[in-house]
Design an enzyme around this catalytic site. Structure first.
Site, short mmCIF file in Angstrom:
data_model
loop_
_atom_site.label_atom_id
_atom_site.label_comp_id
_atom_site.label_asym_id
_atom_site.label_seq_id
_atom_site.Cartn_x
_atom_site.Cartn_y
_atom_site.Cartn_z
N ASP A 236 0.84 -1.19 0.00
CA ASP A 236 0.00 0.00 0.00
C ASP A 236 0.88 1.25 0.00
OD1 ASP A 236 -2.68 1.19 0.30
OD2 ASP A 236 -1.95 1.85 2.26
N GLU A 260 1.42 -0.34 -4.94
CA GLU A 260 0.47 0.68 -5.38
C GLU A 260 1.26 1.95 -5.67
OE1 GLU A 260 -3.30 3.27 -3.66
OE2 GLU A 260 -1.68 2.69 -2.35
#
Ligand SMILES: *[C@@H]1O[C@H](CO)[C@@H](O)[C@H](O)[C@H]1NC(C)=O
Ligand SMILES: *[C@@H]1O[C@H](CO)[C@@H](O)[C@H](O)[C@H]1NC(C)=O
Ligand SMILES: *[C@@H]1O[C@H](CO)[C@@H](O)[C@H](O)[C@H]1NC(C)=O
Ligand SMILES: *[C@@H]1O[C@H](CO)[C@@H](O)[C@H](O)[C@H]1NC(C)=O
Ligand SMILES: *[C@@H]1O[C@H](CO)[C@@H](O)[C@H](O)[C@H]1NC(C)=O
Ligand SMILES: *[C@@H]1O[C@H](CO)[C@@H](O)[C@H](O)[C@H]1NC(C)=O
Ligand SMILES: *[C@@H]1O[C@H](CO)[C@@H](O)[C@H](O)[C@H]1NC(C)=O
Ligand SMILES: *[C@@H]1O[C@H](CO)[C@@H](O)[C@H](O)[C@H]1NC(C)=O
Ligand SMILES: *[C@@H]1O[C@H](CO)[C@@H](O)[C@H](O)[C@H]1NC(C)=O
Length: 553
Positions: A236, A260
Site C-alpha cells: 500500500d 500501489e
C-alpha cells in the site's frame, strides 16, 4: 466452527508443502482483489466477529458489515468457478477501532500496529485456516501491507511520546515519524515525507530512514510471511515511501511484491520495478489507457492511442508480464460507472486479460457493480448480488480459461508462445485494433453495442488464406481470405462491436476450447474473407455469450 486441532495439524503440514511464490510463479495467475469486510457475509461456518452486523450494508455509513477471513472460505468455490487462482485481501493488521470524522476502519487501511492482527476480521487461527484452505485449492494468498503511516486523532500534539503511545504500540518515539507537513501531490519528496490525511484525521508518516524502523519492519515482514505462509504482498502507498526502503523490505519478505504506485506516468511507475525496489506495480497508466479507450461515447477514445499505450507498457517495464492489469479498485470509480455499455466493458475486459500482465479483478466487477464513482460507493457488499453466475462472471471465467490454456499449452506461432510474445498491433483504426500475440489474434474496438454497417479489415493475419479460425470467445468459425486477410463486420444485429480472440481451428482444439462446438458442427459455412458470424442464430446483445457458455464448460 472450522478450526480444530486436526486443522492445526493440516496447517503444520501445509507449511512444509507450499513454498513462497516468486514473480515467475505469479505471472500466470489471475488475481481477485477483495475487501474482507465486504466480500462474504457471516455464516454458520464463519460467525461474525463484529456485533451487531447491520441488516443491510450501506457503504455510505462506512462501518463494518461483517465479512471475515473465515467467511471468505465460503465463497472460494465461487471464485474458482470464475477461474480465479489468487486472492489479494485488504490489510489484516490491527487498525484504530474508534469513530473518526471519516467513520470507521472497515476497510482495514488504518493500521496502527502490524505486530497484531485485526480482531474485526478474525483470529490468528482464522487467518491460518483461510490460507490453508487456499493452498489446498492451489490458490495463492496476497496480503495488503499498510506500513506508511499511523492514524491519530491527537492532531495537535501527535508527535509527543505520550500521544504516540496512545496511538500505537510500535512507534512511540517521535524520531520514528517524519515531521508534520501535508502532502503536495505534485512534489514526490513531499509524497514520501509528508503526511496523508488532514487535520480531522492525520496519518503520521513513518520515518522509513530510521535504522530502528527499518530493522523492525524488515524482521516483521520476514516473520509474517513465514508464519502465515504468504505467497505475495501488495504494498500500500508504494509511492509514499522511498525506494531504498522498499529494496530491503521486499528482500526480507522473499515473496512476490506488487506496489500501489498511484501515478499515470509510465516512466515513474516502471522505475519501481526497474530499480529493483519491488517485483511489480499495479498498472495505473494502463488503467488510464483502458478507461480512456473504452469509455462510453468516448470523446477522446482512439484505438491508435491504445496501441501506443500497449507498446509503452512493453517498453517501459523490465518485466511487463507481472504488472497488475485492473479496470477498477477500492479507490477509483467502478468501470461500469463510467461505461454503462456492456459491449464496451467486454472489450475492456478482453484487454485486461489478454495484454501482458496479471489480470486483477476487483470484487464486484464480475457482477457489474456500477454504483460508485469512488470511495465509499465502490465498496458495497457483494452479497446482495447473490453471487450470480451471470454474463460478466461467465466472460471472466472464459477469459481466465483462454489465458490459462494459452499459457500452459505453450502453443506457438512463428516460434513464439502467448506468454513470450509481445502484443503487436497488426491493424488499427481510430475505432478498432487487432493484436497478434503468439498463436492468437485479439481484436478490440470502441464501437459499443449497436450494430454499425461497417467493418474492420486486417490485411495480413500471418495465417495463410483459407485458414479455418475459431473465435475463442464465441466458438464461431471464420475463414481467412486472400493473403490471410480477415474482415470483421459490425453489421450483425445483436453483435455490434464485440471483441474477438482468434486461433486456428487446430490450435483451438489443442487448447480444448470450443471443442464441443466443433463436434456438434456449429461451424460457419466457408465465409471467404467476410468474418461474419456463421448464422444469425443468436439475437440480442448477449447472444455470443450465451453460445459461449453453452459450448464450452
Ligand atoms: C455458470 O453457468 C454456465 C452456463 O449455464 C455453466 O456452464 C457454468 O458451469 C456455470 N458456472 C458455475 C461456476 O456454476
Ligand atoms: C488544535 O489546534 C487548533 C489550532 O491551533 C485548534 O483550533 C484545535 O481546537 C486544536 N485541536 C485539539 C484536538 O486540541
Ligand atoms: C517538495 O517537498 C519537500 C518536502 O516537503 C520540500 O522540502 C521541498 O521544498 C518541496 N519542493 C518544492 C519544489 O516545492
Ligand atoms: C489517435 O492517436 C494517435 C496516436 O496517439 C494520434 O497520432 C492520432 O492523431 C489520434 N487520432 C485522432 C483522430 O485523435
Ligand atoms: C455512479 O455512481 C454514483 C454514486 O457514486 C451513482 O450516483 C450513479 O448513479 C452511478 N452511475 C451509474 C451509471 O451507475
Ligand atoms: C518483447 O519486447 C521486449 C522489450 O521491447 C524485448 O526485449 C523482447 O525481446 C520482446 N520479445 C519478443 C518475443 O519479441
Ligand atoms: C452498408 O454500407 C454500404 C456501403 O458503405 C451500402 O452500400 C449498403 O447499402 C449499406 N447497407 C445498409 C443496410 O445500410
Ligand atoms: C490493406 O489493403 C488495402 C487494399 O489492398 C490497402 O489499400 C491498404 O493500404 C492496406 N492497409 C495496410 C495497413 O497495409
Ligand atoms: C469449404 O472449405 C473446405 C476446405 O477449405 C472445402 O473442402 C469445401 O468444399 C468448402 N465448402 C463449400 C461449401 O465451399
Amino acid at each position: 466452527m472450522r478450526f480444530t486441532a486436526a486443522a492445526l495439524l493440516a496447517v503444520a503440514a501445509s507449511l512444509h508443502s507450499v513454498n513462497a511464490a516468486n514473480a515467475d510463479e505469479w505471472r500466470s495467475r489471475s488475481i481477485y482483489q477483495l475487501l474482507t469486510d465486504r466480500f462474504a457475509p457471516p455464516s454458520a461456518d464463519a460467525p461474525a466477529r463484529t456485533n451487531p452486523v447491520p441488516e443491510t450494508c450501506d457503504p455510505v455509513a462506512q462501518t463494518w458489515c461483517g465479512g471475515t477471513w473465515l467467511s471468505i472460505i465460503d465463497k472460494l468455490d465461487y471464485l474458482q468457478g470464475m477461474g480465479i487462482d489468487a486472492i489479494w485481501i485488504s490489510p489484516v493488521h490491527q487498525n484504530i477501532d474508534v469513530h473518526t470524522p471519516y467513520n470507521y476502519a472497515y476497510h482495514g487501511y488504518w493500521v496502527n500496529d502490524v505486530t497484531k492482527l485485526n480482531a474485526r476480521f478474525g483470529s490468528e487461527e482464522d487467518l491460518v485456516t483461510l490460507i490453508t484452505e487456499l493452498h489446498k485449492r492451489n490458490m495463492y494468498i496476497m496480503i495488503d501491507i499498510a506500513i506508511n503511516s499511523i492514524p491519530t486523532l491527537n492532531q495537535n500534539d501527535s508527535l509527543s511520546s505520550e500521544s504516540l503511545a496512545a496511538d500505537n504500540s510500535m512507534w512511540t518515539d517521535p524520531a520514528y515519524f517524519h515531521k508534520q507537513c501535508w502532502i503536495d501531490y505534485s512534489n514526490q519528496t513531499s509524497c514520501e515525507y509528508c503526511w496523508f490525511g488532514d487535520a480531522n484525521l492525520p496519518l503520521m508518516d513513518v520515518n522509513t530512514e530510521n535504522p530502528y524502523v527499518i530493522s523492525t519492519l524488515n524482521s516483521f515482514i520476514k516473520d509474517f510471511v513465514t508464519k502465515y505462509n504468504i505467497d505475495g504482498l501488495r504494498l500500500d502507498a508504494g509511492k509514499h515511501i522511498p525506494g531504498q526502503f522498499w529494496s530491503g523490505f521486499t528482500q526480507s519478505a522473499g515473496v512476490f511484491t506488487t506496489g500501489e504506485v498511484y501515478d499515470g506516468s509510465w516512466q515513474f511507475t516502471s522505475s519501481y520495478q526497474n530499480q529493483g525496489w519491488m517485483d511489480s506495480v499495479l498498472g495505473f497508466p494502463m488503467n488510464g489507457a483502458i478507461s480512456k479507450a473504452f469509455s462510453i461515447k468516448p470523446k477522446n477514445s482512439n484505438m491508435t492511442d491504445f496501441g501506443v499505450a500497449v507498446g509503452q507498457a512493453l517498453s517501459s517495464y523490465n518485466n511487463p508480464r507481472v504488472i497488475g492489469n485492473f479496470l477498477e479498485n477500492h479507490d477509483m470509480a467502478r468501470f461500469r460507472n463510467i461505461t454503462a455499455d456492456p459491449v464496451l466493458a467486454y472489450n475492456a475486459m478482453v484487454a485486461q486479460f489478454m495484454i501482458e500482465g496479471i489480470p486483477v479483478t476487483y470484487y464486484g466487477q464480475e457482477q457489474d457493480l456500477a454504483n460508485g464513482h469512488d470511495d465509499p460507493y465502490n465498496r458495497a457488499a457483494l452479497w446482495p448480488t447473490n453471487y450470480e453466475n451471470g454474463t460478466t462472471y461467465q466472460r471472466i471465467a472464459r477469459l481466465n480459461l483462454i489465458r490459462k490454456q494459452l499459457i500452459t499449452s505453450g502453443l506457438q506461432f512463428n516460434g513464439k508462445s502467448y506468454m513470450d510474445d509481445n502484443s503487436t498491433a497488426i491493424g488499427v483504426t481510430q475505432n478498432d485494433i487487432a493484436f497478434r500475440k503468439g498463436p492468437i489474434i485479439y481484436t478490440l474496438n470502441n464501437r459499443g453495442s449497436p450494430e454499425e454497417n461497417t467493418s474492420f479489415g486486417i490485411n495480413a493475419t500471418g495465417w495463410p488464406s483459407q485458414t479455418a479460425l475459431i473465435d475463442l470467445l464465441s466458438c464461431q468459425q471464420y475463414i481467412t481470405g486472400a493473403g490471410g486477410s480477415l474482415s470483421i463486420s459490425y453489421a450483425q444485429p445483436g453483435y455490434g462491436g464485440l471483441p474477438y480472440i482468434f486461433a486456428t481451428a487446430g490450435d483451438a482444439k489443442a487448447l480444448g476450447i470450443c471443442v464441443k462446438a466443433t463436434q456438434v458442427g456449429v461451424l460457419a459455412p466457408n465465409s471467404t474473407s467476410a468474418a461474419l458470424p456463421s448464422s444469425p442464430m443468436s439475437v440480442g446483445l448477449m447472444g455470443a455469450a450465451a453460445l459461449l457458455t453453452a459450448s464450452l464448460f
